[in-house]
Design a protein around this motif. Structure first.
Motif, short mmCIF file in Angstrom:
data_model
loop_
_atom_site.label_atom_id
_atom_site.label_comp_id
_atom_site.label_asym_id
_atom_site.label_seq_id
_atom_site.Cartn_x
_atom_site.Cartn_y
_atom_site.Cartn_z
N ALA A 1 -1.24 -5.95 -4.28
CA ALA A 1 -1.69 -5.20 -3.12
C ALA A 1 -3.19 -5.72 -2.96
O ALA A 1 -3.33 -6.16 -1.85
CB ALA A 1 -1.80 -3.58 -3.41
N LEU B 1 -6.11 1.78 -5.91
CA LEU B 1 -5.96 1.79 -4.45
C LEU B 1 -7.28 1.85 -4.06
O LEU B 1 -7.68 1.59 -3.00
CB LEU B 1 -5.11 3.04 -4.03
N TYR C 1 -8.63 8.59 -1.99
CA TYR C 1 -8.22 8.19 -3.38
C TYR C 1 -9.19 8.65 -4.59
O TYR C 1 -8.76 8.98 -5.65
CB TYR C 1 -8.31 6.43 -3.75
N ILE D 1 -0.75 -3.62 -8.38
CA ILE D 1 -2.31 -3.50 -7.91
C ILE D 1 -2.81 -4.69 -7.60
O ILE D 1 -3.24 -4.88 -6.53
CB ILE D 1 -3.08 -2.62 -8.97
N LEU E 1 2.57 1.53 -3.36
CA LEU E 1 1.50 2.13 -4.36
C LEU E 1 1.25 3.67 -4.14
O LEU E 1 1.16 4.57 -5.06
CB LEU E 1 0.32 1.46 -4.35
N GLU E 2 0.97 4.11 -2.96
CA GLU E 2 0.80 5.40 -2.61
C GLU E 2 1.93 6.40 -3.15
O GLU E 2 1.91 7.51 -3.77
CB GLU E 2 0.54 5.99 -1.23
N SER F 1 -4.14 -7.45 0.42
CA SER F 1 -5.14 -7.09 1.52
C SER F 1 -6.14 -8.07 1.98
O SER F 1 -6.87 -8.08 3.00
CB SER F 1 -5.74 -5.83 0.70
N LYS G 1 0.86 -1.19 0.03
CA LYS G 1 -0.01 0.02 -0.19
C LYS G 1 0.82 1.20 0.03
O LYS G 1 0.68 2.19 -0.60
CB LYS G 1 -0.86 -0.09 1.18
#
Length: 602
Positions: A240, A181, A192, A237, A144-145, A244, A141
């Motif tokens: 992630a 995200l 987001y 993605i 990616l941010e 998650s 996370k």
């Protein structure tokens, strides 16, 4: 002061195993600081000062101050040093924020505007360093941010230097990352999506400017869909999302279905259910039909995978039961797997119903053939019937009543569209009866939907009104068509020639009987008489009269006179000698044949 740009990145071969990856909410921190410093109203000077003070405190706490006293001495920031504390990532983040806010301040000053590009470039380089450190030290996370933030900052820097195509590519990459995200982490999807809304004007401006430069239509360029860029980003993605789901599956203890709480004891089953729920959530937010259809396929694939997993676990327990007696815990686990299987079937059928209703809506908007809608409503009725066949539904009266009300509604809708199908074929009698039947079913379905609290019962009331209207139209069309048939029949029995009518039939009151045919000699007459004149017909069957019609009987007076003169005066047959018969003949057939040969000429 700003973080050093030329710091070396030192990573050992086994460095990744010596520290724990950081989870730093980078974008949440940026939004919080923007709100507290009123960035929306353009308070860039205040924000620049705030970032400088924050960086000074961070460097002091992390012991990364550049020198002592008045002596400046660079203290580089490396990956090995950043492994000790996650605040090193925050240091890089606010270094980029300070450079960005400084650029925004200079942008408003005409005398210093030529330095704007340099400050944006500085911010982009620092954001890129943040992304590199996050790839080495942060979780998925955070990585990616950081990548999304770096792409956004690079796009702004390139846009300022009017490198529009490169800027557009970076904006698209940031858009793709923010969408991923928002899908992967639903708890922060608002954050987001706010960033996505901020990107849309910049992307539209880049497309418009590029189209103007190329001499193309700016409108078509602005409405073009954004291509998906960088397969590596898409892989990040997906990774992630998977991570998650694993974290959520560990805490995913049970599901509620039909008044029962079903525990989830297998992580893989929990991941599959979460994947299906994510796909459902994403589908509900989509408005495009094609995208929704693709997401429905993804939902069904997820449910099928979970169903196979549950079946496999059940088979393993059943196979173990053949070798030894099952324990009480194993039996309970088997019952739970049966309930989970029914829950998955119920969820899949519910999504199938939702997809079929979406297809119904599309067919109605496209004015498709009524036969297509008849088939769809039949499928919907069958889906509801399959739900009622599940054992778990019987224990939940509310779900059972709701499903039965849906069956009534789909049956009534099917009858309604079947009536419209007959009406389109000009089969008026059938359509009138079916419309009447549909009205009765729709009224019953409305009453049942009202009893269970269905929010879409108003659609049934509208269908009742439409059915009444269409039934009246079908009745009127049927009567009109019958009148046209009678008129065309009468006109078809009459021929017009040189202003005079020619009689086809006469003598019947139903038709005009004064119509006559005029020949060349001026003689008038009728073509046929109605009713026709009677003639006698034989009463025996035809088979008995076939031979008689071919026989011609001749006059036998002369033959009889000849026989009487030759054989006897009284006309009797002569008696032959040597016979026992009273009349002197030993065979009567001889006489018969003899007479026949004389009576009937060959």
């Amino acid at each position: 002061m700003d973080a050093d740009e030329g710091a070396a990145k030192v990573i050992g071969d086994d460095g990744a195993a010596e520290f724990e990856r950081f989870d730093v909410p980078l974008l949440e921190m940026v939004r919080s600081e923007h709100l507290s410093n009123d960035i929306k109203n353009g308070s860039y000077v205040r924000y620049h000062r705030h970032c400088s003070n924050k960086l000074r405190r961070l460097r002091k706490n992390l012991k990364l101050a550049h020198g002592r006293g008045k002596t400046f001495q660079k203290k580089p920031l490396t990956v090995e040093l950043a492994q000790k504390d996650s605040r090193h990532l925050v240091l890089l983040l606010f270094s980029a924020e300070r450079a960005w806010s400084n650029a925004m301040v200079i942008k408003e000053d005409r005398r210093r505007r030529r330095y704007v590009g340099r400050r944006f470039m500085k911010a982009a380089k620092l954001a890129e360093r943040l992304a590199e450190f996050s790839r080495e030290l942060g979780e998925d996370k955070t990585t990616l941010e950081a990548d999304a933030y770096s792409s956004w900052m690079s796009a702004i820097s390139l846009l300022e230097r009017e490198r529009l195509e490169e800027s557009l590519e970076n904006f698209k990459k940031a858009q793709l990352l923010f969408e991923g995200l928002a899908t992967a982490f639903g708890a922060q999807s608002t954050l987001y999506r706010e960033r996505l809304e901020e990107l849309e004007p910049s992307i539209a401006f880049c497309r418009y400017s590029i189209a103007r430069q190329k001499g193309e239509d700016p409108t078509s360029m602005m409405n073009a869909a954004s291509p998906r860029v960088d397969n590596l980003v898409a892989a990040k993605i997906d990774a992630a999302l998977s991570e998650s789901r694993k974290v959520q599956a560990e805490s995913f203890g049970s599901v509620d279905w039909c008044g029962r709480n079903i525990p989830i004891r297998t992580e893989k089953v929990g991941e599959g259910i979460l994947l299906a729920r994510e796909a459902v959530h994403t589908m509900e937010q989509e408005s495009d039909f094609d995208k929704k259809a693709a997401l429905y396929d993804k939902i069904f694939i997820a449910y099928n995978d979970v169903s196979r997993t549950v079946s496999k676990q059940r088979s393993e327990i059943t196979a173990a039961a053949e070798k030894e007696t099952l324990s009480q815990i194993a039996e309970q686990h088997l019952q739970e797997l049966d309930l989970i299987s029914q829950y998955i079937k119920h969820s899949r059928l519910r999504q199938t119903i939702a997809r079929n209703l979406l297809l119904v809506q599309k067919h109605v908007e496209a004015n498709s053939k009524p036969d297509d809608l008849v088939r769809l409503y039949e499928n919907l009725r069958q889906n509801c019937q399959e739900i009622l066949d599940l054992d778990g539904i019987l224990s939940d009266p509310k779900s059972r009543d709701m499903t039965q009300a849906e069956i009534r509604k789909f049956e009534a809708s099917r009858c309604f569209w079947l009536a419209k199908s007959y009406k389109s074929q000009h089969r008026w009698s059938e359509s009138i009866l079916l419309f009447k039947r549909a009205e009765m079913l729709l009224n019953d379905a409305y009453a049942e939907s009202e009893s269970v609290g269905d929010p879409k019962k108003s659609d049934l009331a509208e269908m009742v009104k439409e059915s009444i209207s269409l039934r009246a139209m079908a009745h009127a069309q049927g009567v009109l068509e019958n009148l046209k048939l009678d008129k065309s029949f009468k006109e078809g029995m009459q021929l017009t020639e040189t202003g005079r009518k020619r009689t086809v039939v006469s003598g019947d009151e139903r038709f005009e009987s004064v119509l006559r045919v005029t020949s060349e000699k001026g003689i008038e007459g009728t073509i046929c008489e109605m009713p026709p004149s009677l003639t006698s017909t034989p009463c025996k069957p035809v088979a008995f009269d076939i031979a008689v019609d071919g026989v011609m009987v001749s006059d036998v007076k002369g033959v009889v006179k000849y026989i009487s003169e030759t054989d006897g005066n009284d006309g009797s047959a002569p008696k032959r000698e040597g016979t026992d018969s009273p009349d002197g003949f030993e065979d009567r057939s001889f006489v018969t044949n003899k007479w026949a040969s004389k009576l009937i000429p060959v």
